[in-house]
Design an enzyme around this catalytic site. Structure first.
Site, PDB file in Angstrom:
ATOM      1  N   HIS A 130       4.948  11.089  26.248  1.00 20.81           N
ATOM      2  CA  HIS A 130       5.604   9.934  25.654  1.00 20.81           C
ATOM      3  C   HIS A 130       5.506  10.044  24.145  1.00 20.81           C
ATOM      4  CE1 HIS A 130       7.088   7.506  28.912  1.00 20.81           C
ATOM      5  NE2 HIS A 130       5.929   7.531  29.548  1.00 20.81           N
ATOM      6  N   ASP A 160      10.332   8.510  19.788  1.00 27.79           N
ATOM      7  CA  ASP A 160      11.465   8.209  20.660  1.00 27.79           C
ATOM      8  C   ASP A 160      12.768   8.045  19.893  1.00 27.79           C
ATOM      9  OD1 ASP A 160       9.976   8.322  22.928  1.00 27.79           O
ATOM     10  OD2 ASP A 160       9.864   6.173  23.260  1.00 27.79           O
TER      11      ASP A 160
END
Length: 379
Positions: A130, A160
């Protein structure tokens, strides 16, 4: 209708960076169709659909991509698309029959955008991860935090959306421009580790020049300097101060009544003492009182607003930076365009069988839609 009006995009449903890339393209006028899974797969963090703002400005088509007929339907739509976005692990779309080779065979002009954390190749390509992991590996996380404290995990903007979404969109737009010259599509390998590394270009140069150390919280823009930090006020709220240039620092110090600190602005061993004096001074008034004191002063000052306070700030209200859609406050599309401004965003609209013609019309004719419904491919 936006500068990307007429662009047709297929989005294979994923989480985070891929959906935001699809949202940005849709915000700017592209027609985006999200190919969802027939059965909910627990993508991301569960939340009511109206609050999943990354899905705005597009419709969905639920398909079972393990069904060869559904895959064939997607390939038919690919043949009439400009862009495809997917965010699976490397090799997943190939196993589905929707990899770059199959799609580009149907449409040689297609821009095939792939977004992953680690990239399409390399020793970690198949590993899970992540945002926090990607910014950790590229040195960004180590640089964020205060002196003597652990690295501070930022919200997932850096990996992200900064290193992932924005670099994917840049790649797509660049490839579309090149396709206009060559007539050929190509594959975009947007890896978050690559994007974050690119974002770290300036720190790499600063570090190489000996102007930045590996000890976080001791450098100019990481809370080490007294003239670049957030300070708490008497009401527990915060303000930001960033007058790096001497003339702005001088103006800030005049408001604070600490003019004597200007002479030692670049004396690093005096920074802790200067920070302590500035911090003590800010604690003598509320955030609003300091905002009033700094009003009109060129001191690189701004209040630290919460997510719900930001849309109420007069400057952001004057610019129309935020809007309310379906009862949810959210940002308007960015950037601004003088001649082709995009429409106000619309909430995500899931699949409705009776609207099949409207949803699939940009990609399929009536006969193809009817055939897909008879075969049970389309609900």
């Amino acid at each position: 209708m936006g500068p990307l009006h007429g662009l047709k995009v297929i989005e294979l449903a994923g989480i985070g960076p891929g959906p935001m890339a699809a949202m940005l393209l849709a915000d700017l006028g592209a027609t985006v169709l999200r190919v969802d899974r027939r059965e909910p797969a627990g993508l991301g963090v569960p939340r009511p659909q109206k609050y999943d703002l990354l899905l705005r400005n597009r419709r969905s088509l639920p398909l079972d991509l393990k069904d060869p007929a559904a895959v064939e339907l997607v390939l038919d739509m690919v043949s009439r698309s400009d862009v495809l976005i997917e965010g699976f692990r490397p090799g997943v779309t190939e196993r589905l029959g929707l990899g770059p080779d199959e799609c580009l065979a149907r449409n040689p002009k297609l821009i095939y955008g792939r977004i992953t954390g680690w990239g399409q190749d390399g020793p970690l390509a198949q590993d899970v991860g992540h945002d926090l992991n990607y910014i950790a590996l590229t040195g960004a996380l180590h640089a964020i935090g205060r002196a003597g404290q652990a690295p501070a995990p930022p919200i997932n903007l850096v990996g992200d959306f900064g290193g992932g979404t924005l670099y994917l969109v840049i790649g797509i737009l660049a490839a579309l421009q090149e396709m206009r010259v060559s007539g050929k599509g190509q594959v975009i390998d947007a890896a978050m580790v690559d994007g974050v590394a690119s974002l770290m270009t300036q720190p790499h140069g600063t570090f190489a020049a000996g102007m930045m150390s590996n000890e976080r919280g001791t450098n100019i823009t990481d809370s080490g300097a007294p003239f670049y930090d957030a300070y708490q006020c008497s009401d527990g709220k915060w303000v930001s101060l960033a007058p790096v240039e001497a003339k702005f620092y001088a103006a800030a110090l005049r408001v604070l009544g600490l003019e004597d600190l200007l002479a030692e602005q670049w004396t690093r061993d005096r920074w802790p003492q200067a920070k302590a004096r500035i911090a003590a001074t800010f604690l003598t008034r509320t955030r609003d009182q300091w905002c009033a004191a700094f009003e009109g002063v060129e001191a690189c000052f701004a209040p630290v607003l919460t997510i719900d306070e930001a849309p109420q700030h007069p400057h952001l209200q004057a610019r129309g930076t935020y809007t309310e859609i379906d009862g949810v406050t959210q940002p308007m599309p960015a950037p601004r365009f003088s001649r082709t401004p995009p429409d106000k965003p619309k909430p995500f609209r899931p699949w409705v069988a009776r609207e099949a013609g409207e949803i699939l019309g940009p990609w399929l004719d009536e006969a193809a839609i009817a055939s897909a419904r008879r075969a049970g491919v389309v609900e």
